[in-house]
Design a protein around this motif. Structure first.
Motif, PDB file in Angstrom:
ATOM      1  N   UNK A  36       0.707  -0.923   0.088  1.00 57.17           N
ATOM      2  CA  UNK A  36       0.103  -0.112   0.248  1.00 57.17           C
ATOM      3  C   UNK A  36       0.936   1.150  -0.034  1.00 57.17           C
ATOM      4  N   UNK A  37       0.693   2.217   0.929  1.00 57.56           N
ATOM      5  CA  UNK A  37       1.381   3.282   0.945  1.00 57.56           C
ATOM      6  C   UNK A  37       2.626   3.092   1.817  1.00 57.56           C
ATOM      7  N   UNK A  38       3.036   1.978   2.580  1.00 58.34           N
ATOM      8  CA  UNK A  38       4.139   1.620   3.237  1.00 58.34           C
ATOM      9  C   UNK A  38       5.207   1.137   2.230  1.00 58.34           C
ATOM     10  N   UNK A  39       6.300   1.821   2.803  1.00 54.32           N
ATOM     11  CA  UNK A  39       7.612   1.266   1.858  1.00 54.32           C
ATOM     12  C   UNK A  39       8.952   1.250   2.987  1.00 54.32           C
ATOM     13  N   UNK A  40       9.389   0.231   2.644  1.00 53.74           N
ATOM     14  CA  UNK A  40      10.692  -0.142   3.514  1.00 53.74           C
ATOM     15  C   UNK A  40      11.619  -0.793   2.721  1.00 53.74           C
ATOM     16  N   UNK A 151      12.056   0.312  11.230  1.00 52.29           N
ATOM     17  CA  UNK A 151      11.007  -0.348  10.546  1.00 52.29           C
ATOM     18  C   UNK A 151       9.800   0.688   9.824  1.00 52.29           C
ATOM     19  N   UNK A 152      10.174   1.923   9.924  1.00 52.47           N
ATOM     20  CA  UNK A 152       9.304   2.867   9.355  1.00 52.47           C
ATOM     21  C   UNK A 152       8.070   2.700   9.818  1.00 52.47           C
ATOM     22  N   UNK A 153       7.824   2.715  11.472  1.00 57.26           N
ATOM     23  CA  UNK A 153       6.574   2.604  12.053  1.00 57.26           C
ATOM     24  C   UNK A 153       5.686   1.473  11.885  1.00 57.26           C
ATOM     25  N   UNK A 154       6.388   0.427  11.234  1.00 53.01           N
ATOM     26  CA  UNK A 154       5.629  -0.735  10.874  1.00 53.01           C
ATOM     27  C   UNK A 154       5.183  -1.592  12.074  1.00 53.01           C
ATOM     28  N   UNK A 155       3.980  -1.882  12.260  1.00 51.50           N
ATOM     29  CA  UNK A 155       2.884  -2.232  11.422  1.00 51.50           C
ATOM     30  C   UNK A 155       1.888  -1.030  11.571  1.00 51.50           C
ATOM     31  N   UNK A 156       2.234   0.044  12.650  1.00 50.06           N
ATOM     32  CA  UNK A 156       1.331   1.163  13.021  1.00 50.06           C
ATOM     33  C   UNK A 156       1.085   2.254  11.759  1.00 50.06           C
ATOM     34  N   UNK A 158       0.057   1.722   9.098  1.00 51.71           N
ATOM     35  CA  UNK A 158      -1.401   1.312   8.447  1.00 51.71           C
ATOM     36  C   UNK A 158      -2.255   1.949   8.972  1.00 51.71           C
ATOM     37  N   UNK A 159      -2.349   2.305  10.288  1.00 49.36           N
ATOM     38  CA  UNK A 159      -3.494   3.131  10.938  1.00 49.36           C
ATOM     39  C   UNK A 159      -2.866   4.401  11.228  1.00 49.36           C
ATOM     40  N   UNK A 160      -2.031   5.143  10.753  1.00 50.70           N
ATOM     41  CA  UNK A 160      -1.651   6.283  10.625  1.00 50.70           C
ATOM     42  C   UNK A 160      -1.453   7.138  12.191  1.00 50.70           C
ATOM     43  N   UNK A 161      -0.914   5.966  12.978  1.00 52.08           N
ATOM     44  CA  UNK A 161      -0.581   6.528  14.443  1.00 52.08           C
ATOM     45  C   UNK A 161       1.110   6.584  14.461  1.00 52.08           C
ATOM     46  N   UNK A 162       1.649   7.791  14.999  1.00 55.82           N
ATOM     47  CA  UNK A 162       3.144   7.713  14.934  1.00 55.82           C
ATOM     48  C   UNK A 162       3.786   7.283  16.029  1.00 55.82           C
ATOM     49  N   UNK A 163       3.386   5.865  16.154  1.00 58.60           N
ATOM     50  CA  UNK A 163       4.072   5.250  17.492  1.00 58.60           C
ATOM     51  C   UNK A 163       5.309   5.226  17.539  1.00 58.60           C
ATOM     52  N   UNK A 164       6.025   5.267  16.422  1.00 56.25           N
ATOM     53  CA  UNK A 164       7.247   5.368  16.534  1.00 56.25           C
ATOM     54  C   UNK A 164       7.910   6.599  16.957  1.00 56.25           C
ATOM     55  N   UNK A 165       7.318   7.801  16.681  1.00 60.27           N
ATOM     56  CA  UNK A 165       7.595   9.123  17.333  1.00 60.27           C
ATOM     57  C   UNK A 165       7.261   9.025  19.084  1.00 60.27           C
ATOM     58  N   UNK A 166       6.062   8.527  19.160  1.00 59.80           N
ATOM     59  CA  UNK A 166       5.634   8.675  20.523  1.00 59.80           C
ATOM     60  C   UNK A 166       6.825   7.541  21.319  1.00 59.80           C
ATOM     61  N   UNK A 167       7.114   6.531  20.960  1.00 61.62           N
ATOM     62  CA  UNK A 167       7.933   5.664  21.563  1.00 61.62           C
ATOM     63  C   UNK A 167       9.248   6.275  21.657  1.00 61.62           C
TER      64      UNK A 167
END
Length: 195
Positions: A36-40, A151-156, A158-167
């Motif tokens: 989809x829009x995810x790329x790694x 991992x470019x925020x995988x798997x989050x 897909x739901x457009x939540x910046x869990x990587x930034x929050x983490x």
């Protein structure tokens, strides 16, 4: 050299391999992974796998050393050094790639140096500063945050939540708190050397 020390040494040896896959431009080959829009990029996936493998050996070497009474002075030196090298190398690489703010990397790396200095002062006094509960939480949160950034925020993603930034923000805050916790609990060591 015993098994736990070999595992720790293997963790150190994985660091330049991880950095190679993370920092060398592989844009010519192979094609990035698209979903989809995810790329790694494949090389960043390989770097993430190497990072997770290296990070997982931290618990393994310590467990084996304690369970089979194989704790050595070399292991006491190499284990924390390997941890700091791994986290520092990946954070600096992520800053270069624009995936992590430099101030976060500086805060995390500075705390590691500060606690290492505190531990060295303790050793001069014949004491040991053991890993605290907050230190262990800090390590887990850092590993999760760094993995998500790799991992470019995988798997989050897909739901457009910046869990990587929050983490990574959570990792920075917990890192600061755990560093303060170490110094407050061991303030007597610092007072001895101020006299």
């Amino acid at each position: 050299m015993n098994l736990p020390n070999r595992i720790t040494l293997a963790r150190i040896c994985l660091i330049p391999i991880m950095m190679f896959f993370l920092l060398v431009d592989f844009s010519f080959y192979p094609e990035p992974i698209h979903w989809g829009s995810f790329q790694l990029s494949v090389n960043h996936l390989v770097a993430a796998v190497i990072f997770l493998l290296a990070a997982s050996t931290d618990g393994i070497d310590g467990y084996i050393a304690r369970k089979y009474n194989m704790v050595t002075n070399l292991g006491k030196l190499l284990d924390p050094l390997a941890d700091k090298l791994l986290v520092s190398a990946v954070l600096i690489s992520l800053v270069e790639l624009g995936r992590c703010d430099s101030w976060i990397a500086i805060v995390i790396i500075s705390r590691e140096f500060a606690v290492t200095g505190l531990r060295q002062i303790a050793l001069l006094e014949g004491k040991v500063v053991a890993a605290s509960k907050w230190g262990k939480i800090k390590t887990v949160v850092q590993i999760v945050a760094i993995s998500l950034l790799l991992l470019n925020n995988f798997p989050f993603q897909f739901v457009s939540i910046p869990v990587d930034d929050i983490a990574i923000w959570a990792a920075a805050l917990i890192t600061i708190y755990s560093g303060i916790d170490y110094f407050v609990k061991n303030k007597d060591l610092l007072q001895l050397h101020n006299a």
